[in-house]
Scaffold this motif. Structure first.
Motif: not given
Length: 346
Positions: A228-246
Motif C-alpha cells: 500500500d506504498w507504506s514501509p510496513s507493507s513492504g516489511y510484511r511482504n519482505g518477511l514472506i519473500l525472505g522465507r522463499i529460498p529461490e
C-alpha cells in the motif's frame, strides 16, 4: 515618499489608500501594480511595493478578484498522505506557481472515491481558481468530474485522464522495464514484484511493465505481492519473500516499501544484495542513505510539478491552445542494493 501611519495605531489594517498616500501615487496605480499590470513604470512599481512592505499591506482576495477579474490562484487536488513523493510533487507545484506570480490552493481528499474528488474540485471552483492540477489517480471519472475539469483549464498527473484535461506523466511501464531489465542483466533467473495499491494507475502500469518484460524474455512470472506504498507493507511482504529460498531479486513498486523489505530481510538473516537484490522506484532523498544504499528508478517529482504548472498556465493564458500531453522519462540509479546473481560471471 511620504510618512503615513497607515493602519498602525488606528485599530484597522492598512488599506490601498494608505499604500497610495505613502507611495505618493493614486489608488488606481496601486491596484495596477498589485494586479501585475504591465503598463506601470518600474520606478513607480518599486515605490508601491516598498510602501506595501513598509505597511504590511495584504490585498483582500475577494477585492482582488472583483477589481481584476482574476484570482491569480491555481488549485491542486491531492490525496491526504505523508508519503515523501507526494510532498515533493506538491513542493514542485508551489515553487513553480510562486515563480510565475500565482498562489496555490490545495484541496486534499481522504480517499479516491469519486464523491470525494468531486467535493475537492467543487471547493476549488468555489474559490475562483484559474485552473486545476489533479495530482491523484483517477480510475473512475464521473460526469461531475468531467464537468468541473471541462469548465476550467486542468492538468492531470499520475496517468489520470479526463476528456478536457492535459496530461503530464512519467512512463511507469518504462520504469518497471528499467528495474526488471537491470536485475535480469545481473543474471537473476526471474524477478519477484511487490506492487502498489490496485486503484493507483502508476501501480498498475509498473505491474504490467514488470510482467511484460519477464514474458518477453521467456522467464517464469512469479505471483505479485500487494502493498500500500507504506514501509510496513513492504516489511510484511519482505518477511514472506525472505522465507522463499529461490527468491534472489525483488522489484518493489516504491522506495518506502523497499525500505521495509530490506529491514525484513535483515531480520531474517538474508543478506542484501549478496543473497537478494532489491530495486525500488522514486529515488527519494533517503534512498541513497539506507543500508545498503537503494538501487531505484528515479522520478523527478519536483520537475513534474513544475511541468504541470507550465502546461496549466499556458492553458490559462491561451484557452484555445492545443492540448499537448507530456511524458517524463524515468532513470535507473544503480547503487549497492543490487549485484550479480550467485554463479554469474560479471
Amino acid at each position: 515618499m511620504q510618512t503615513v501611519n497607515g493602519g498602525e495605531g488606528t485599530g484597522r489594517p492598512p488599506g490601498m489608500a494608505d499604500v497610495a498616500r505613502l507611495a505618493g501615487v493614486s489608488a488606481q496605480t496601486v491596484s495596477r501594480v498589485l494586479s501585475g499590470h504591465p503598463n506601470v513604470r518600474e520606478r513607480t512599481r518599486a515605490k508601491v511595493l516598498a510602501a506595501v512592505d513598509q505597511l504590511g499591506y495584504r490585498m483582500n482576495s475577494a477585492a482582488q478578484i472583483l477589481s481584476s477579474g482574476r484570482s491569480r490562484t491555481i488549485g491542486v487536488v491531492t490525496l491526504q498522505t505523508t508519503f515523501y513523493s507526494r510532498l515533493t510533487l506538491t513542493f514542485g507545484i508551489e515553487s513553480a506557481a510562486r515563480a510565475a506570480g500565482y498562489a496555490v490552493s490545495t484541496a486534499s481528499t481522504a480517499s479516491l472515491d469519486t464523491s470525494a474528488v468531486e467535493g475537492a474540485l467543487s471547493r476549488l471552483a468555489d474559490q475562483r481558481v484559474e485552473g486545476i492540477i489533479l495530482a491523484i489517480p483517477l480510475i473512475h471519472v464521473s460526469p461531475r468530474i468531467e464537468q468541473l475539469t471541462g469548465s476550467l483549464p486542468s492538468v492531470t498527473i499520475d496517468g489520470s485522464r479526463t476528456e478536457a484535461s492535459e496530461v503530464v506523466a512519467v512512463d511507469q511501464s518504462q520504469a518497471a522495464r528499467l528495474a526488471t531489465r537491470h536485475l535480469l542483466d545481473l543474471g537473476h533467473e526471474t524477478i519477484w514484484h511487490i506492487a502498489g495499491p490496485g486503484e493507483w494507475l502508476d501501480a498498475a502500469s509498473r505491474l504490467r511493465g514488470w510482467r511484460e518484460t519477464l514474458e518477453a524474455e521467456g522467464r517464469t512470472v512469479p505471483p505479485a505481492l500487494k502493498g500500500d506504498w507504506s514501509p510496513s507493507s513492504g516489511y510484511r511482504n519482505g518477511l514472506i519473500l525472505g522465507r522463499i529460498p529461490e527468491v534472489t531479486a525483488v522489484f518493489v513498486a516504491s522506495d518506502e516499501m523497499a525500505f521495509g523489505v530490506i529491514r525484513a530481510l535483515h531480520e531474517l538473516g538474508r543478506r542484501v544484495p549478496e543473497e537478494i537484490s532489491v530495486v525500488g522506484v522514486d529515488d527519494i532523498a533517503l534512498a541513497e542513505y539506507c543500508s545498503p544504499s537503494l538501487t531505484t528508478v528515479a522520478q523527478p517529482f519536483a520537475e513534474m510539478g513544475a511541468l504541470a504548472v507550465g502546461h496549466l498556465l499556458r492553458q490559462i493564458d491561451d484557452p484555445e491552445a492545443a492540448r499537448e500531453p507530456a511524458s517524463v522519462e524515468p532513470k535507473l540509479i544503480v547503487r549497492t542494493s543490487t549485484t550479480y546473481a550467485r554463479g554469474t560471471t560479471p
